[in-house]
Design a protein around this motif. Structure first.
Motif, PDB file in Angstrom:
ATOM      1  N   ILE A  17       0.831  -1.207   0.000  1.00  0.00           N
ATOM      2  CA  ILE A  17       0.000   0.000   0.000  1.00  0.00           C
ATOM      3  C   ILE A  17       0.864   1.254   0.000  1.00  0.00           C
ATOM      4  N   VAL A  18       1.854   1.286   0.895  1.00  0.00           N
ATOM      5  CA  VAL A  18       2.662   2.504   1.018  1.00  0.00           C
ATOM      6  C   VAL A  18       3.629   2.662  -0.156  1.00  0.00           C
ATOM      7  N   LEU A  19       4.061   1.549  -0.755  1.00  0.00           N
ATOM      8  CA  LEU A  19       4.919   1.660  -1.931  1.00  0.00           C
ATOM      9  C   LEU A  19       4.146   2.281  -3.093  1.00  0.00           C
ATOM     10  N   GLY A  20       2.904   1.828  -3.286  1.00  0.00           N
ATOM     11  CA  GLY A  20       2.071   2.399  -4.341  1.00  0.00           C
ATOM     12  C   GLY A  20       1.850   3.889  -4.135  1.00  0.00           C
ATOM     13  N   PHE A  21       1.615   4.278  -2.884  1.00  0.00           N
ATOM     14  CA  PHE A  21       1.402   5.694  -2.574  1.00  0.00           C
ATOM     15  C   PHE A  21       2.696   6.481  -2.812  1.00  0.00           C
ATOM     16  N   GLY A  22       3.824   5.929  -2.353  1.00  0.00           N
ATOM     17  CA  GLY A  22       5.100   6.615  -2.506  1.00  0.00           C
ATOM     18  C   GLY A  22       5.476   6.830  -3.960  1.00  0.00           C
ATOM     19  N   LEU A  23       5.248   5.825  -4.790  1.00  0.00           N
ATOM     20  CA  LEU A  23       5.560   5.959  -6.213  1.00  0.00           C
ATOM     21  C   LEU A  23       4.662   6.996  -6.885  1.00  0.00           C
ATOM     22  N   ALA A  24       3.383   7.009  -6.481  1.00  0.00           N
ATOM     23  CA  ALA A  24       2.456   8.002  -7.036  1.00  0.00           C
ATOM     24  C   ALA A  24       2.863   9.420  -6.613  1.00  0.00           C
ATOM     25  N   LEU A  25       3.317   9.575  -5.361  1.00  0.00           N
ATOM     26  CA  LEU A  25       3.776  10.881  -4.887  1.00  0.00           C
ATOM     27  C   LEU A  25       5.046  11.308  -5.633  1.00  0.00           C
ATOM     28  N   ARG A  26       5.947  10.363  -5.848  1.00  0.00           N
ATOM     29  CA  ARG A  26       7.153  10.670  -6.631  1.00  0.00           C
ATOM     30  C   ARG A  26       6.777  11.192  -8.021  1.00  0.00           C
ATOM     31  N   ASP A  27       5.865  10.475  -8.684  1.00  0.00           N
ATOM     32  CA  ASP A  27       5.460  10.872 -10.042  1.00  0.00           C
ATOM     33  C   ASP A  27       4.837  12.263 -10.039  1.00  0.00           C
ATOM     34  N   ARG A  28       4.030  12.562  -9.012  1.00  0.00           N
ATOM     35  CA  ARG A  28       3.371  13.868  -8.923  1.00  0.00           C
ATOM     36  C   ARG A  28       4.414  14.982  -8.731  1.00  0.00           C
ATOM     37  N   LEU A  29       5.378  14.752  -7.845  1.00  0.00           N
ATOM     38  CA  LEU A  29       6.405  15.763  -7.590  1.00  0.00           C
ATOM     39  C   LEU A  29       7.320  15.961  -8.798  1.00  0.00           C
ATOM     40  N   GLU A  30       7.645  14.870  -9.472  1.00  0.00           N
ATOM     41  CA  GLU A  30       8.492  14.996 -10.657  1.00  0.00           C
ATOM     42  C   GLU A  30       7.763  15.748 -11.773  1.00  0.00           C
ATOM     43  N   LYS A  31       6.451  15.582 -11.828  1.00  0.00           N
ATOM     44  CA  LYS A  31       5.658  16.309 -12.814  1.00  0.00           C
ATOM     45  C   LYS A  31       5.678  17.809 -12.522  1.00  0.00           C
ATOM     46  N   ILE A  32       5.672  18.169 -11.229  1.00  0.00           N
ATOM     47  CA  ILE A  32       5.760  19.581 -10.843  1.00  0.00           C
ATOM     48  C   ILE A  32       7.088  20.155 -11.316  1.00  0.00           C
ATOM     49  N   GLY A  33       8.157  19.355 -11.199  1.00  0.00           N
ATOM     50  CA  GLY A  33       9.453  19.741 -11.745  1.00  0.00           C
ATOM     51  C   GLY A  33      10.335  20.603 -10.867  1.00  0.00           C
ATOM     52  N   LYS A  34       9.877  20.946  -9.659  1.00  0.00           N
ATOM     53  CA  LYS A  34      10.653  21.847  -8.793  1.00  0.00           C
ATOM     54  C   LYS A  34      11.640  21.103  -7.893  1.00  0.00           C
ATOM     55  N   TYR A  35      11.508  19.774  -7.810  1.00  0.00           N
ATOM     56  CA  TYR A  35      12.267  19.021  -6.835  1.00  0.00           C
ATOM     57  C   TYR A  35      12.983  17.832  -7.471  1.00  0.00           C
ATOM     58  N   ARG A  36      14.096  17.451  -6.845  1.00  0.00           N
ATOM     59  CA  ARG A  36      14.723  16.182  -7.204  1.00  0.00           C
ATOM     60  C   ARG A  36      14.232  15.158  -6.191  1.00  0.00           C
ATOM     61  N   VAL A  37      13.590  14.116  -6.670  1.00  0.00           N
ATOM     62  CA  VAL A  37      12.941  13.151  -5.792  1.00  0.00           C
ATOM     63  C   VAL A  37      13.776  11.877  -5.702  1.00  0.00           C
ATOM     64  N   VAL A  38      14.006  11.417  -4.471  1.00  0.00           N
ATOM     65  CA  VAL A  38      14.755  10.184  -4.218  1.00  0.00           C
ATOM     66  C   VAL A  38      13.859   9.245  -3.423  1.00  0.00           C
ATOM     67  N   MET A  39      13.803   7.978  -3.823  1.00  0.00           N
ATOM     68  CA  MET A  39      13.039   6.961  -3.102  1.00  0.00           C
ATOM     69  C   MET A  39      13.994   6.117  -2.262  1.00  0.00           C
ATOM     70  N   THR A  40      13.630   5.847  -1.012  1.00  0.00           N
ATOM     71  CA  THR A  40      14.450   4.918  -0.224  1.00  0.00           C
ATOM     72  C   THR A  40      14.284   3.499  -0.750  1.00  0.00           C
ATOM     73  N   ARG A  41      13.125   3.202  -1.302  1.00  0.00           N
ATOM     74  CA  ARG A  41      12.926   1.948  -2.030  1.00  0.00           C
ATOM     75  C   ARG A  41      11.864   2.184  -3.087  1.00  0.00           C
ATOM     76  N   SER A  42      12.067   1.623  -4.267  1.00  0.00           N
ATOM     77  CA  SER A  42      11.092   1.755  -5.345  1.00  0.00           C
ATOM     78  C   SER A  42      10.561   0.399  -5.766  1.00  0.00           C
ATOM     79  N   ASP A  43      10.889  -0.648  -4.981  1.00  0.00           N
ATOM     80  CA  ASP A  43      10.363  -1.982  -5.243  1.00  0.00           C
ATOM     81  C   ASP A  43      10.232  -2.705  -3.905  1.00  0.00           C
ATOM     82  N   ASP A  44       9.955  -3.999  -3.959  1.00  0.00           N
ATOM     83  CA  ASP A  44       9.728  -4.769  -2.737  1.00  0.00           C
ATOM     84  C   ASP A  44      11.056  -5.189  -2.118  1.00  0.00           C
ATOM     85  N   THR A  45      11.759  -4.207  -1.537  1.00  0.00           N
ATOM     86  CA  THR A  45      13.087  -4.429  -0.956  1.00  0.00           C
ATOM     87  C   THR A  45      13.086  -4.027   0.514  1.00  0.00           C
ATOM     88  N   PHE A  46      13.767  -4.808   1.343  1.00  0.00           N
ATOM     89  CA  PHE A  46      13.916  -4.436   2.743  1.00  0.00           C
ATOM     90  C   PHE A  46      15.060  -3.439   2.886  1.00  0.00           C
TER      91      PHE A  46
END
Length: 436
Positions: free
Chosen positions: A230-259
């Motif tokens: 659930i939270v990975l799906g939300f995090g990826l959607a938030l990343r996509d939204r922020l990257e679309k805005i274009g004002k920020y460099r977005v980094v994910m601590t995980r972008s897949d099912d990784t511990f």
């Protein structure tokens, strides 16, 4: 500025001492939740795959590890540093190995341990004599009279090659003896880095999005859904939204099912020079403890704002036990003091951002009756990165779970969080400009 710079240098020295004291536990003692041979002695579900024998062959240049099983299993192999280890994650297995099998040293493997790390997941950890490369890690079907097998091929390498082969979030700082030409890979060369490697060309603020849990750690579960997904799906959607805005460099601590261990999430944010850290979770109440619903936004505090906040912080902080991290060790007193000093200003900014998040989210989603709370979450403890933890809702609540699984709800809530990030930086930049 000079005082702050001196403080950061001191903080770096203290944190260096603390970091060197941490790591996964040695063979001789098991940390809370770490795999051990004792876990293999518990009664096993007859439906589980059975590991019946193990063999190690080779020398200190190349070593092969073979595990016999009664059926083929999937696996994921990766390396960890300081000390050098290889970790094998797999579905839950019943280990019927000879007592003491993991204590025999051979080739590149000094010893190994194994066991269940959580319902549905098992792990093997190899302690290594020197740095290695995983040449291959395969699961084989039964063939030619041989049982199903897991075969791991290890090859000795130098430290630089080993570190460059690690996942970014697991990379330690390279030792000063390594020359500049050898550190062309994106590995931090100091304990405290002012910015990540990409920021030299990209001056936009760095926003780190941290979907909680992952890999063998499912987080809370209800209705057939797991928090980690659930939270990975939300995090990826938030990343996509922020990257679309274009004002920020977005980094994910995980972008897949990784511990990813909690401390590694914090290290990643600091190494990237993050201006904001947003951790995403979804809570659940144990059966018999009533019902609760709505989103909550947490900031760091030495004292939890209420008993529920303390319960959640304790639960989340113990998540590292699933990955085998020793939670019994604490930072030195000096590091604690320095971190506390640095966090005072950071907590002010974290509080401002948390209030903005609550203000935007309450327009689009149901909020908890006390939506703004504080607790001692380890993942929020970067002393120089404003950080919040957003609990999107309770998977244990039927209405919340329905919302969490709704694309429409997620889109609206992602929009609200993105808007709060935009507002934070707009106000933060105005504030910084006024102070110059």
């Amino acid at each position: 500025m000079t005082r702050r710079a001196n403080h950061i240098v001191l903080l770096g020295m203290a944190l260096a001492s603390a970091v060197l004291g941490f790591g996964w536990c040695s063979v001789t003692r098991a940390a809370p939740g770490e795999v051990s041979e004792a876990s293999a002695e518990k009664p096993a579900d007859a439906s589980l795959p059975v590991a019946s024998d193990v063999r190690i062959a080779g020398d200190e240049k190349q070593t092969r590890f073979i595990l016999d099983l009664d059926r083929k299993v999937s696996l994921r192999a990766f390396t960890l540093a300081d000390p050098y280890r290889v970790v094998i994650d797999m579905p839950q297995v019943a280990f019927h190995l000879d007592p003491g099998a993991g204590t025999v040293a051979r080739g590149l493997i000094k010893a190994f341990r194994y066991g269940m790390v959580m319902p549905g997941g098992s792990r093997m950890v190899f302690d290594l004599a020197k740095p290695v490369r995983i040449k291959s890690a395969v699961a084989l079907d039964p063939a030619n009279g041989q049982p199903a097998r897991m075969v791991i091929e290890l090859e000795a390498v130098d430290r630089t090659t080993f570190v460059q082969g690690l996942a970014v979030e697991n990379r330690p700082e390279l030792r000063p003896a390594i020359t500049a030409s050898e550190t062309s890979s994106p590995v931090a060369t100091t304990v405290i880095a002012a910015a990540g490697p990409a920021t030299a060309m990209d001056s936009r603020p760095v926003v780190v999005i941290d979907p909680g849990h992952g890999g063998v750690d499912n987080g809370t579960q209800a209705g057939g859904e797991s928090e980690k997904s659930i939270v990975l799906g939300f995090g990826l959607a938030l990343r996509d939204r922020l990257e679309k805005i274009g004002k920020y460099r977005v980094v994910m601590t995980r972008s897949d099912d990784t511990f990813v261990a909690l401390d590694d999430r914090v290290k990643m944010a600091r190494k990237e020079g993050a201006a904001l850290f947003v951790s995403i979770h979804a809570d659940a109440l144990p059966k018999g403890e009533g019902d609760a619903q709505g989103a909550t936004v947490y900031t760091l505090s030495d004292k939890a704002s209420d008993a529920e906040a303390q319960r959640l912080a304790d639960l989340e902080n113990k998540a590292d036990a699933i990955g085998g991290v020793n939670l019994t060790e604490e930072p030195t007193e000096v590091a604690d003091i320095l971190i506390d000093l640095a966090q005072r200003e950071t907590r002010t900014f974290s509080g401002r951002f948390a209030r903005l998040v609550v203000g935007e989210m309450k327009v689009t989603t149901r909020m908890h009756k006390h939506p703004l709370k504080s607790a001692g979450f380890r993942v929020l403890k970067a002393p120089d990165v404003p950080s919040v933890l957003i609990e999107l809702g309770y998977v244990s609540n039927k209405d919340d779970l329905q919302s969490l699984m709704s694309e429409n709800w997620r889109s609206k809530t992602v929009g609200a969080v993105a808007k709060s990030i935009d507002s934070y930086f707009a106000k933060h930049m105005v504030s910084a400009g006024a102070g110059n």
